[in-house]
Structure formats: C-alpha cells, structure tokens
Scaffold this motif. Sequence first.
Motif, PDB file in Angstrom:
ATOM      1  N   MET A 187      40.729  41.730  38.252  1.00  0.00           N
ATOM      2  CA  MET A 187      40.169  40.510  37.655  1.00  0.00           C
ATOM      3  C   MET A 187      39.298  39.867  38.719  1.00  0.00           C
ATOM      4  N   THR A 188      38.011  39.731  38.465  1.00  0.00           N
ATOM      5  CA  THR A 188      37.118  39.260  39.523  1.00  0.00           C
ATOM      6  C   THR A 188      36.162  38.163  39.080  1.00  0.00           C
ATOM      7  N   ASP A 189      35.924  37.236  39.993  1.00  0.00           N
ATOM      8  CA  ASP A 189      34.832  36.284  39.853  1.00  0.00           C
ATOM      9  C   ASP A 189      33.536  37.051  40.138  1.00  0.00           C
ATOM     10  N   LEU A 190      32.405  36.448  39.838  1.00  0.00           N
ATOM     11  CA  LEU A 190      31.129  37.106  40.105  1.00  0.00           C
ATOM     12  C   LEU A 190      30.407  36.521  41.308  1.00  0.00           C
ATOM     13  N   TYR A 191      30.572  35.227  41.549  1.00  0.00           N
ATOM     14  CA  TYR A 191      29.836  34.573  42.630  1.00  0.00           C
ATOM     15  C   TYR A 191      30.793  34.242  43.771  1.00  0.00           C
TER      16      TYR A 191
ATOM     17  N   PRO B 286      31.314  34.802  48.399  1.00  0.00           N
ATOM     18  CA  PRO B 286      30.650  35.138  49.662  1.00  0.00           C
ATOM     19  C   PRO B 286      30.928  36.587  50.079  1.00  0.00           C
ATOM     20  N   VAL B 287      30.247  37.054  51.094  1.00  0.00           N
ATOM     21  CA  VAL B 287      30.413  38.373  51.721  1.00  0.00           C
ATOM     22  C   VAL B 287      29.948  39.484  50.779  1.00  0.00           C
ATOM     23  N   MET B 288      30.696  39.756  49.717  1.00  0.00           N
ATOM     24  CA  MET B 288      30.277  40.686  48.666  1.00  0.00           C
ATOM     25  C   MET B 288      30.613  40.055  47.326  1.00  0.00           C
ATOM     26  N   ASP B 289      29.613  39.884  46.480  1.00  0.00           N
ATOM     27  CA  ASP B 289      29.879  39.223  45.202  1.00  0.00           C
ATOM     28  C   ASP B 289      30.501  40.185  44.199  1.00  0.00           C
ATOM     29  N   GLY B 290      30.874  39.633  43.035  1.00  0.00           N
ATOM     30  CA  GLY B 290      31.537  40.429  42.025  1.00  0.00           C
ATOM     31  C   GLY B 290      30.661  41.512  41.424  1.00  0.00           C
ATOM     32  N   PHE B 291      29.365  41.271  41.331  1.00  0.00           N
ATOM     33  CA  PHE B 291      28.448  42.283  40.791  1.00  0.00           C
ATOM     34  C   PHE B 291      28.477  43.541  41.661  1.00  0.00           C
TER      35      PHE B 291
ATOM     36  N   ILE C  39      35.554  37.105  35.238  1.00  0.00           N
ATOM     37  CA  ILE C  39      35.786  35.736  34.776  1.00  0.00           C
ATOM     38  C   ILE C  39      34.862  34.838  35.576  1.00  0.00           C
ATOM     39  N   SER C  40      33.884  34.238  34.901  1.00  0.00           N
ATOM     40  CA  SER C  40      32.828  33.531  35.632  1.00  0.00           C
ATOM     41  C   SER C  40      32.266  32.376  34.817  1.00  0.00           C
ATOM     42  N   ALA C  41      31.677  31.427  35.540  1.00  0.00           N
ATOM     43  CA  ALA C  41      30.966  30.323  34.900  1.00  0.00           C
ATOM     44  C   ALA C  41      29.489  30.649  34.732  1.00  0.00           C
ATOM     45  N   GLY C  42      29.086  31.858  35.068  1.00  0.00           N
ATOM     46  CA  GLY C  42      27.691  32.261  34.944  1.00  0.00           C
ATOM     47  C   GLY C  42      27.219  32.259  33.500  1.00  0.00           C
ATOM     48  N   GLY C  43      25.921  32.165  33.314  1.00  0.00           N
ATOM     49  CA  GLY C  43      25.335  32.102  31.978  1.00  0.00           C
ATOM     50  C   GLY C  43      25.126  33.465  31.361  1.00  0.00           C
TER      51      GLY C  43
END
Length: 254
Positions: A183-187, A189-194, A214-218
């Motif tokens: 389960m990962t966020d996308l944004y 530091p260091v290495m993002d979820g993408f 799981i992200s607040a991204g659009g």
Amino acid sequence: MNRGSDDKRDGPRVPLVLRVQFPDQARMTEVTENLSKGGIFVQTDRAFTAGQEVGLALSFPGLLNPVEVVGTVAWVRPASAEAPAGVGIRVVSDQDRQRLGDILSSAGQTRASDQTAPPPAEGYRVLIVEDNPHIVEMYSYVLKKLASGELAGKVPLEVHFSPDGHHALQQLQEKQGRFSLVMTDLYMPVMDGFALIERIRSEASLRAIPVVAISAGGPEARERAMQLGVDIYLRKPVRFQEVLDTVKQLLRIA
C-alpha cells in the motif's frame, strides 16, 4: 447537487471497493464506495448532472471480470475534508439490477468460498509506504484490527512500514516473495510512489505483488498510477472501510 430524500436504494448498501471504468473514457479508472442492488456510489471528480445517463463497467483484479451496467445520476457529492467527490448512480433495468445483485452475492459480504484462498504458511505480510505518520497510524490501526480478529476471523498478518519508495524497495528485494500486498502513497521524498510501482512491476520476483496506491493526487496521478500497474487507486481522504475492504479483497480474505 446533494442527495435528495428520493434516493431510495433497492436493498441495503454494502461497502465494496471495485474498479469503475466509463466507456467514454476507458483510460480513466475510478472506484466504488458502496453498492446496493439498485445503485452504485462512485468516487470521482468528473462532472455529472442529475438525470444524466451513465454507462460503466465494474471489475476487481482476480475476482470479478468487467460487468457493464447503465444507470442514471441520482445525486452528486462535492469533495470535502471528510470524503472525496463522488456520484450516486441509480440502476433501473431489471437486468442491470440482477447484475448488481450477482456482484453483491459473489464479491460482497457473502463472497463465495471458491473466491477465497488459504493464507500462506507464514501468514500475510503487508508493506505500508507512507511518510505521514498520522496516515500510517490509521492504516496500521485498520490492519491490526483485521489481524486481531476484531473485524472478522483472526487473520495471520504482519504489518511493515517504510517512509519512502527507496526503503520500501530494499525491503521487498531482501524478502523476495514474502510480501502479500503493498500500500503506497505516490508523493514521497527520496523515491516517490510512481518510481516504486514501476520498479515492482519491472522485477520478475516482485511484479505479482498486488499494489494499492492511496493518494490525494488528481486525475493525472490516478491515470499514471494505473498505467504503471496498480491494482486499485484510492483517493485521500480514504475511509477505514475502504482500506479494510480493499485489503480483504486483494488478499482473498473472507
């Protein structure tokens, strides 16, 4: 437009997370928040108007092949601090109501036994990749409730944590084949979820692990994550029940 008093569901609403695709925008994938035999609530920031006819396909990785239904927009929920935007869709035809009924009987609270799988001999291991300690606490709370048996039968489940994609990738590579879900966020530091998702899907020893973003991204973040291969994309603020249902469905826990 908010939900009106005439939004009567045919049968009880069941919290259930499924993928949703609209035929006119096949690349955009949303998720359901709940279903009943007579309607669906879909989390989406697309613009809809009351009375609009909508076609959609419901599915879930490994559990449900796409099921197409047609409905009418009954109400629209604007985004707030408590919940993401969404739309309530009423299904009218007997055929489509039967399809929703079939989904509820096979993938809802009474999921058929052949859709579940016994846990691995060493139990399930879930890796949470998130740099916000308050969100980590919420996810951890949900999973520990599941492991303790407070929400269902006791589940052999370990919860591991990582503050960024780089650290998460190291854990995954060190324990190849031992994680059941990421389960990962996308944004971050260091290495993002993408980048993390891309690495997971590119390595043969990791690519079969289910991944929930799981992200607040659009919409752009959602589309990019789906293209990289996430199984389910949930919007923040995410609800307790959404996390629970998604984990149970991906791990095949009854």
